[in-house]
Design an enzyme around this catalytic site. Structure first.
Site, mmCIF file in Angstrom:
data_model
loop_
_atom_site.group_PDB
_atom_site.id
_atom_site.type_symbol
_atom_site.label_atom_id
_atom_site.label_comp_id
_atom_site.label_asym_id
_atom_site.label_seq_id
_atom_site.Cartn_x
_atom_site.Cartn_y
_atom_site.Cartn_z
ATOM 1 N N PRO A 2 0.842 -1.212 0.000
ATOM 2 C CA PRO A 2 0.000 0.000 0.000
ATOM 3 C C PRO A 2 0.874 1.259 0.000
ATOM 4 C CG PRO A 2 -0.651 -1.526 1.754
ATOM 5 C CD PRO A 2 0.649 -2.027 1.190
ATOM 6 N N GLU A 3 0.621 2.123 -0.943
ATOM 7 C CA GLU A 3 1.331 3.398 -1.007
ATOM 8 C C GLU A 3 0.437 4.488 -0.410
ATOM 9 O OE1 GLU A 3 4.358 3.992 -1.879
ATOM 10 O OE2 GLU A 3 4.912 2.033 -2.674
ATOM 11 N N HIS A 91 -5.345 -14.726 8.805
ATOM 12 C CA HIS A 91 -4.527 -13.512 8.761
ATOM 13 C C HIS A 91 -5.218 -12.303 9.388
ATOM 14 C CE1 HIS A 91 -1.783 -15.746 6.350
ATOM 15 N NE2 HIS A 91 -2.651 -15.918 5.390
ATOM 16 N N ARG A 110 1.495 -11.008 5.645
ATOM 17 C CA ARG A 110 2.960 -11.072 5.793
ATOM 18 C C ARG A 110 3.433 -10.504 7.133
ATOM 19 N NH1 ARG A 110 5.874 -9.318 0.367
ATOM 20 N NH2 ARG A 110 7.628 -10.053 1.612
ATOM 21 N N ARG A 151 23.570 17.939 -2.489
ATOM 22 C CA ARG A 151 23.373 16.479 -2.472
ATOM 23 C C ARG A 151 23.676 15.894 -3.850
ATOM 24 N NH1 ARG A 151 19.609 15.401 1.913
ATOM 25 N NH2 ARG A 151 19.461 13.259 1.197
#
Ligand SMILES: [Zn+2]
Length: 270
Positions: A2-3, A91, A110, A151
């Site tokens: 999931p983003e 789960h 997971r 950077r």
């Protein structure tokens, strides 16, 4: 995984069911997630009214007067609103039952997700050093320029660093750089301000579009069958290796940057 848009979509789908509801009971079937489920979740949460469900980066914050539960979906976590007491699958690790008779169920095959507790979540070690939210006004080209100064890291890896800006994962970094016409390997500190302004605008546009697409799936968060319907997204460059660029028709290139597949157009991105 999931983003940010999926997490925000989850928040919007679930908030109407849990905000202003009192927690009647918490069932923890499996406490061993990425970190152990905080004992306060079972000890303090029952009896509390949920004042708000907010989001910081990819953390969902379940706010009560006694403290805040910090929930992260990890790699495979999902949330659903179910009838309290509905049979649990293998789960389904945590249920937060509500006086309304509904429950918030956390499923995580997971077990990389987490459910922690904090008096002040914004001071929690996981949250306190995070960069700005990409959709907030304080995130703009000037911010990117200030943080990028000196950077040498590639702009794509720079964007995926949560201390620079949160919620820009691998897919959205590729998409945003394509929209802004910036080569993913360009050094972050060597990009002109006007291009960083285009990039910040592209990130807001790409994430905003994905959240809007998720809005069509909100009803899927209620009901016990199946997984929440994470939306098919219209991706312009990610996952399109060797396919024609949508702008110039030349083949999209794939390279590995920081161990992540990176898609871009050699012709359109400089
Ligand atoms: Zn192109």
């Amino acid at each position: 995984m999931p983003e940010l848009p999926e997490v925000e979509t989850s928040r919007r789908g679930i908030a109407p069911w849990i905000e202003n509801q009192e927690v009647s009971r918490v069932v923890v079937r499996q406490p061993n997630l990425r970190w152990p489920v905080a004992p306060e979740i079972e000890r303090i949460l029952p009896g509390q009214k949920i004042r708000s469900l907010s989001r910081r980066a990819k953390y969902l914050l379940i706010g009560t007067d006694a403290g805040t539960a910090i929930l992260h979906l990890g790699m495979s976590g999902s949330l659903r609103i179910i009838e309290a007491g509905a049979p649990a699958g293998v789960h389904d690790h945590v249920d937060i039952e509500l006086c309304s008779g509904k429950a918030l169920r956390f499923r995580d095959p997971r077990r990389f997700g987490s459910l922690l507790w904090a008096d002040n979540p914004h001071e929690h070690p996981l949250l306190r050093n995070l960069g700005p939210e990409p959709l907030d006004d304080e995130f703009d080209g000037e911010h990117l320029q200030a943080v990028a100064r000196g950077r040498r890291v590639s702009i794509k890896q720079f964007l995926m660093n949560a201390s620079v800006v949160v919620g820009v994962g691998n897919i959205y970094a590729s998409e945003s750089l394509f929209v802004a016409g910036i080569h993913p390997k360009r050094r972050a500190g060597r990009i002109a301000l006007h291009r960083l302004q285009s990039l910040a605008a592209a990130i807001k546009m790409v994430l905003g579009k994905a959240i809007k697409a998720g809005g069509t799936t909100l009803r899927d968060f209620h009901g016990s069958d199946g997984e929440p319907g994470f939306f098919q997204q219209q991706l312009e460059v990610y996952g399109r290796g060797d396919e024609p660029c949508l702008r110039c028709k030349r083949p999209i290139s794939v390279i590995v940057l920081g161990q992540r597949s990176t898609y871009y157009c050699k012709n359109c991105q400089r």
